[in-house]
Scaffold this active site. Structure first.
Site, short mmCIF file in Angstrom:
data_model
loop_
_atom_site.label_atom_id
_atom_site.label_comp_id
_atom_site.label_asym_id
_atom_site.label_seq_id
_atom_site.Cartn_x
_atom_site.Cartn_y
_atom_site.Cartn_z
N SER A 12 -6.90 -7.57 25.40
CA SER A 12 -5.59 -7.29 25.77
C SER A 12 -5.75 -6.90 27.49
O SER A 12 -6.19 -8.22 28.22
CB SER A 12 -4.87 -5.63 25.28
OG SER A 12 -3.75 -5.63 25.73
N ASP A 87 1.56 -12.61 18.04
CA ASP A 87 1.35 -11.56 18.83
C ASP A 87 2.66 -11.17 19.55
O ASP A 87 3.47 -11.86 19.98
CB ASP A 87 0.36 -11.89 20.02
CG ASP A 87 0.05 -10.59 20.59
OD1 ASP A 87 0.56 -9.56 20.83
OD2 ASP A 87 -1.39 -10.60 21.03
N HIS A 120 -0.89 -8.55 17.77
CA HIS A 120 -1.83 -8.02 18.93
C HIS A 120 -3.09 -7.35 18.34
O HIS A 120 -4.19 -7.67 18.83
CB HIS A 120 -1.04 -7.36 19.84
CG HIS A 120 -1.85 -7.21 21.01
ND1 HIS A 120 -2.05 -8.18 21.97
CD2 HIS A 120 -2.11 -5.99 21.61
CE1 HIS A 120 -2.50 -7.66 23.15
NE2 HIS A 120 -2.71 -6.37 23.02
#
Length: 149
Positions: A12, A87, A120
Site C-alpha cells: 500500500s 482491490d 487490498h
C-alpha cells in the site's frame, strides 16, 4: 553496508515508498517489491489525497512530483510488483498503467504477479504464500548475485 545488497519492500503506502525509492534513489537499493502500491495519486481516493496534495486539477505539479508513474525512467534495479485484481482501495488499473509505462521505457528487469481473487488486504493463504515466496526469491537472486560480482 553495500546498498546493492539492500532490498526494500512494502504494501500500500509502503509499496508507494518502494517505487519512489527505486525510481528516485536507485543507487541506495539492490532490488524491491511493491505490493498493492499507489502508482498515481491522481487516481487514488480524492478525499484522502485532496487534504494533502489538493485536487489533481488544482495542483497537477504536486501530483506529478508525488506519483511514481512519472519517475519510472529511474528504475535500474530488479522490481517485483504484486497486486490483487479486485482491490477496491488501490485499483488494479494503477499497476496496469505502471506496467505499460515500464514497457514503453524499455525496462526489462521487473515482473508482476497478479492475484485474481484478492482485494487490498489478501485473505487467501495461497496468495500470501505465493507473494512472499516471490519476494524471497527476488531478494535471493538479485541481492546475492550482486554480492558475488
Amino acid at each position: 553496508i553495500d546498498p546493492e545488497r539492500i532490498g526494500i519492500y512494502g504494501g500500500s503506502y509502503g509499496g508507494f515508498i518502494t517505487l519512489m525509492a527505486l525510481f528516485l534513489e536507485p543507487h541506495d537499493f539492490g532490488a524491491g517489491a511493491a505490493l498493492r502500491a499507489v502508482t498515481d495519486w491522481a487516481h487514488y481516493n480524492h478525499g484522502y489525497t485532496g487534504r494533502i496534495l489538493n485536487l489533481p486539477q488544482d495542483d497537477s505539479v504536486a501530483y506529478r512530483r508525488s506519483s511514481p508513474i512519472y519517475h519510472a525512467e529511474g528504475l535500474q534495479d530488479p522490481l517485483l510488483i504484486t497486486h490483487g485484481m479486485v482491490d477496491v482501495n488501490v485499483h488494479f488499473s494503477d499497476v496496469v498503467r505502471l506496467a505499460q509505462r515500464l514497457i514503453e521505457l524499455g525496462k526489462t528487469d521487473w515482473e508482476m504477479a497478479i492475484y485474481p481473487v484478492e482485494d487490498h488486504g489478501f485473505v487467501e493463504p495461497s496468495s500470501w504464500t505465493d507473494q512472499y515466496r516471490r519476494i524471497y526469491e527476488l531478494f535471493e537472486r538479485a541481492l546475492q548475485r550482486r554480492a558475488v560480482q
